[in-house]
Design a protein around this motif. Structure first.
Motif, PDB file in Angstrom:
ATOM      1  N   SER A 104     -10.204  -6.754  -1.374  1.00 49.70           N
ATOM      2  CA  SER A 104      -9.489  -6.214   0.084  1.00 49.70           C
ATOM      3  C   SER A 104      -8.469  -7.070   0.099  1.00 49.70           C
ATOM      4  CB  SER A 104     -10.377  -6.612   1.257  1.00 49.70           C
ATOM      5  OG  SER A 104      -9.774  -6.270   2.449  1.00 49.70           O
ATOM      6  N   HIS A 160      -2.480   5.168   6.567  1.00 50.30           N
ATOM      7  CA  HIS A 160      -1.714   4.013   5.492  1.00 50.30           C
ATOM      8  C   HIS A 160      -2.218   2.848   5.182  1.00 50.30           C
ATOM      9  CE1 HIS A 160       1.715   7.030   6.163  1.00 50.30           C
ATOM     10  NE2 HIS A 160       1.507   6.741   7.551  1.00 50.30           N
ATOM     11  N   GLU A 161      -1.618   2.043   4.274  1.00 46.72           N
ATOM     12  CA  GLU A 161      -2.134   0.836   3.909  1.00 46.72           C
ATOM     13  C   GLU A 161      -1.727  -0.097   5.044  1.00 46.72           C
ATOM     14  OE1 GLU A 161      -4.079  -1.755   3.168  1.00 46.72           O
ATOM     15  OE2 GLU A 161      -4.196  -0.976   1.278  1.00 46.72           O
ATOM     16  N   SER A 162      -2.567  -1.196   5.241  1.00 47.13           N
ATOM     17  CA  SER A 162      -1.955  -2.158   6.289  1.00 47.13           C
ATOM     18  C   SER A 162      -0.910  -2.923   6.034  1.00 47.13           C
ATOM     19  CB  SER A 162      -2.868  -3.352   6.185  1.00 47.13           C
ATOM     20  OG  SER A 162      -2.513  -4.583   6.807  1.00 47.13           O
ATOM     21  N   LEU A 220       0.878  -5.505   2.880  1.00 46.64           N
ATOM     22  CA  LEU A 220       1.856  -5.252   2.263  1.00 46.64           C
ATOM     23  C   LEU A 220       3.041  -6.282   2.135  1.00 46.64           C
ATOM     24  CD1 LEU A 220       2.338  -1.357   2.853  1.00 46.64           C
ATOM     25  CD2 LEU A 220       1.390  -2.327   0.676  1.00 46.64           C
ATOM     26  N   SER A 256      -3.059  -3.217  11.826  1.00 44.37           N
ATOM     27  CA  SER A 256      -2.231  -2.026  11.985  1.00 44.37           C
ATOM     28  C   SER A 256      -1.840  -1.557  13.529  1.00 44.37           C
ATOM     29  CB  SER A 256      -2.904  -0.741  11.279  1.00 44.37           C
ATOM     30  OG  SER A 256      -3.367  -0.884   9.970  1.00 44.37           O
ATOM     31  N   LYS A 265      -6.165  -6.064  -3.553  1.00 50.03           N
ATOM     32  CA  LYS A 265      -5.710  -4.593  -4.176  1.00 50.03           C
ATOM     33  C   LYS A 265      -5.370  -3.751  -2.862  1.00 50.03           C
ATOM     34  CE  LYS A 265      -6.496  -5.568  -8.187  1.00 50.03           C
ATOM     35  NZ  LYS A 265      -5.393  -6.005  -8.984  1.00 50.03           N
ATOM     36  N   GLY A 266      -5.769  -4.091  -1.647  1.00 50.39           N
ATOM     37  CA  GLY A 266      -5.651  -3.298  -0.598  1.00 50.39           C
ATOM     38  C   GLY A 266      -6.658  -2.827   0.542  1.00 50.39           C
ATOM     39  N   ARG A 267      -6.631  -2.720   1.873  1.00 48.98           N
ATOM     40  CA  ARG A 267      -7.677  -2.449   2.667  1.00 48.98           C
ATOM     41  C   ARG A 267      -8.193  -0.910   2.591  1.00 48.98           C
ATOM     42  NH1 ARG A 267      -7.256  -7.969   3.075  1.00 48.98           N
ATOM     43  NH2 ARG A 267      -5.618  -8.587   4.952  1.00 48.98           N
ATOM     44  N   ARG A 268      -7.076  -0.166   2.498  1.00 48.44           N
ATOM     45  CA  ARG A 268      -7.399   1.203   2.401  1.00 48.44           C
ATOM     46  C   ARG A 268      -7.981   1.775   1.143  1.00 48.44           C
ATOM     47  NH1 ARG A 268      -4.275   5.113   0.527  1.00 48.44           N
ATOM     48  NH2 ARG A 268      -4.358   7.366   1.198  1.00 48.44           N
ATOM     49  N   LEU A 269      -7.421   1.136  -0.046  1.00 47.61           N
ATOM     50  CA  LEU A 269      -8.125   1.511  -1.317  1.00 47.61           C
ATOM     51  C   LEU A 269      -9.554   1.000  -1.552  1.00 47.61           C
ATOM     52  CD1 LEU A 269      -7.685   2.320  -4.165  1.00 47.61           C
ATOM     53  CD2 LEU A 269      -6.854   0.013  -4.914  1.00 47.61           C
ATOM     54  N   LEU A 280      -8.135  -3.384   8.473  1.00 46.39           N
ATOM     55  CA  LEU A 280      -7.351  -2.609   8.322  1.00 46.39           C
ATOM     56  C   LEU A 280      -6.735  -1.963   9.820  1.00 46.39           C
ATOM     57  CD1 LEU A 280      -5.595  -0.412   6.884  1.00 46.39           C
ATOM     58  CD2 LEU A 280      -7.492   1.140   7.128  1.00 46.39           C
TER      59      LEU A 280
END
Length: 516
Positions: free
Chosen positions: A98, A227-229, A233, A155, A101-105, A151
């Protein structure tokens, strides 16, 4: 240049205000709170509910499967608590994924794979394979702890963050009640389809296990529309991508063009934005140890102790809700219970089984009937917990610490009263209030977002859940033995434990906003 910036207020009043370069928090405030945030709140709530159904719904499936799977009481307790082990196994890994690589992924990947294993568990030929599949499914769905809360929190503006995350917790609080809603029409069905190559009869409890897996797949699909956070990003040095996401959120919330977004450049917020080039294990180790070094050490110790107590109570006892309520209503339907407290009712129910035959174990294992009133009581608890959490999210605002103290105090008092009051119905009601300690989980999640930097937030959240679920696993397996040995002492001991949590809550950061 003078532009209109949508303020994050209920009246959505717009004021003329010059803005070009801004911090990420100011930029989030400029996006307002509208359709995008509300939609993300719903999907994150649904994600947490899907995880909760995977974790806590197992107690209903296991209660209805004791005959088919030939479960002893020890196996029943182990199978019920197995999903909690999956959370422990996956928590740190998903925290790292998380944060890197990202919250959404993280959410899309984990919920998709979690659905596959959860669905396969409905075809398990024996309890060992079912335990393995539930272990795997919960290992993946546990990513919701790091992904969904983070996330959502990253956001929306600071003003709406705490309230949104507490509202999100409503879904987790009622996850077991939602399983009971599905179980109410499914479990009474009478069908048994023979599947030859598996050597099993596909009965209603297996259908319930399959239905419980569907929300995992649904969330993975719905998340494609979000969208990604932007904070993630930005923390990775991708400020242009973060700005693009903010523009899209602004456009969705206000209905205006993305080009009208008043912020044209994001400025650093004094957090490290450098992406780590180190090895996976070393980076994960450094992220973990950073939580246990000054200046974060004291915060981590206080929050982690509260996590242990609250998860042992809320998550530990909630998995015994079907068992305790089933015993309560069996005694009441038999015309007994007068002048008994809740513990006496549980002992009376066990003694009645012992009188009914010599082999108590066989009688208990082969009782796979879940009382209709037990399912209704689970729904009632879910409604009570969700309503209380809704009121909490709308009223506590910045008063998180006092809300935490009040909730834990109510739980401790209820643990004493269910022993003292000699009325079975009152005992059941006090048991519900005792379980409301779980409301504090939402408040703790807000603290984990507010008190840790973006680069460590996912790891801190996941480690807390790993610790919490470990405590819950130990609690679930210990509660049955403790209640059998000395039920009243168990609840008195838990009341003392909760009182110690109140003392730790007192030393949480002040309820007053630091940068007012």
């Amino acid at each position: 240049m003078t532009v209109k910036m949508g303020k994050d207020t209920k009246s959505d009043v717009e004021k003329e205000k010059p803005m070009h370069a801004a911090t990420l928090e100011d930029a989030l405030t400029a996006t307002g709170f509208g359709k995008y945030n509300f939609g993300l709140l719903l999907v994150c709530s649904w994600t947490l509910q899907a995880m909760g159904m995977d974790l806590f719904g197992t107690s209903f499936v296991v209660a209805a499967a004791v005959c088919d799977l030939e479960l002893s009481m020890q196996q029943r307790a182990l199978l019920t608590a197995t999903p909690l082990v999956g959370v422990v196994i996956g928590a740190q890994l998903w925290g790292y994924v998380s944060d890197t690589k990202g919250r959404r992924l993280t959410l899309v990947l984990s919920m998709s794979v979690g659905f596959v294993f959860a669905a396969l568990s409905s075809f398990a030929p024996d309890w060992r394979i079912m335990a393995l599949l539930k272990l795997l499914s919960s290992t993946f769905t546990s990513a919701s702890n790091s992904g969904a809360y983070t996330l959502l929190g990253e956001s929306c503006s600071e003003r709406a963050r705490g309230r949104s995350m507490l509202l999100c917790t409503c879904a987790l609080m009622c996850s077991q009640a939602v399983v009971a809603v599905f179980a109410y029409p499914i479990l009474p069905l009478e069908f048994a389809y023979w599947i030859n190559f598996l050597g099993i009869y596909y009965r209603p409890w297996r259908l319930l296990a399959l239905v419980m897996a569907v929300p995992c797949a649904a969330t993975a699909c719905i998340l494609q529309f979000f969208h990604e956070s932007p904070k993630f990003l930005f923390s990775r040095g991708e400020s242009e991508k973060a700005l693009e996401v903010l523009k899209k959120i602004y456009a969705c919330n206000t209905g205006r063009s993305a080009d009208d977004f008043p912020v044209k450049k994001l400025v650093d917020e004094q957090e490290e934005t450098k992406a780590s080039q180190e090895s996976f294990l070393k980076a994960m180790w450094q992220q973990t140890t950073a939580l246990f070094r000054p200046p974060l050490l004291k915060v981590t110790l206080k929050l982690f102790y509260l996590v242990i107590v609250i998860y042992m109570t809320g998550s530990g006892f909630i998995l015994w809700l079907p068992y305790i309520m089933n015993n309560l209503f069996l005694v009441l339907e038999a015309g007994g219970g007068e002048g008994m407290n809740l513990c006496t009712v549980i002992r009376y129910s066990t003694d009645s089984l012992a009188v009914a035959g010599n082999d108590t174990t066989i009688l208990e294992v082969c009782n796979d009937t879940i009382q209709e009133t037990t399912l209704l009581s689970a729904m009632t608890y879910g409604a009570l917990a969700s309503s209380a959490n809704l009121v909490l999210s709308l009223t506590c605002g910045a008063r998180k610490r006092m809300a935490m103290i009040g909730i834990v105090a109510l739980s401790a008092i209820s643990a004493v009263l269910l022993n003292v009051v000699a009325s079975p119905i009152a005992g059941g009601v006090f048991f519900f209030f005792f379980l409301l300690c779980a409301l504090s989980m939402g408040i703790l999640s807000v603290y984990f977002v507010e008190l840790y930097p973006t680069s460590l937030r996912g790891m801190a959240s996941c480690l807390s859940v790993m610790l919490g679920r470990s405590s819950a696993f130990l609690g679930v397996n210990a509660i049955g033995a403790l209640i059998s040995a000395n039920c009243e002492a168990t609840f008195y001991g838990w009341a003392a434990l909760l009182l110690s949590a109140i003392a730790f809550s007192w030393f949480l950061p002040s309820d007053k906003k630091p940068n007012k």
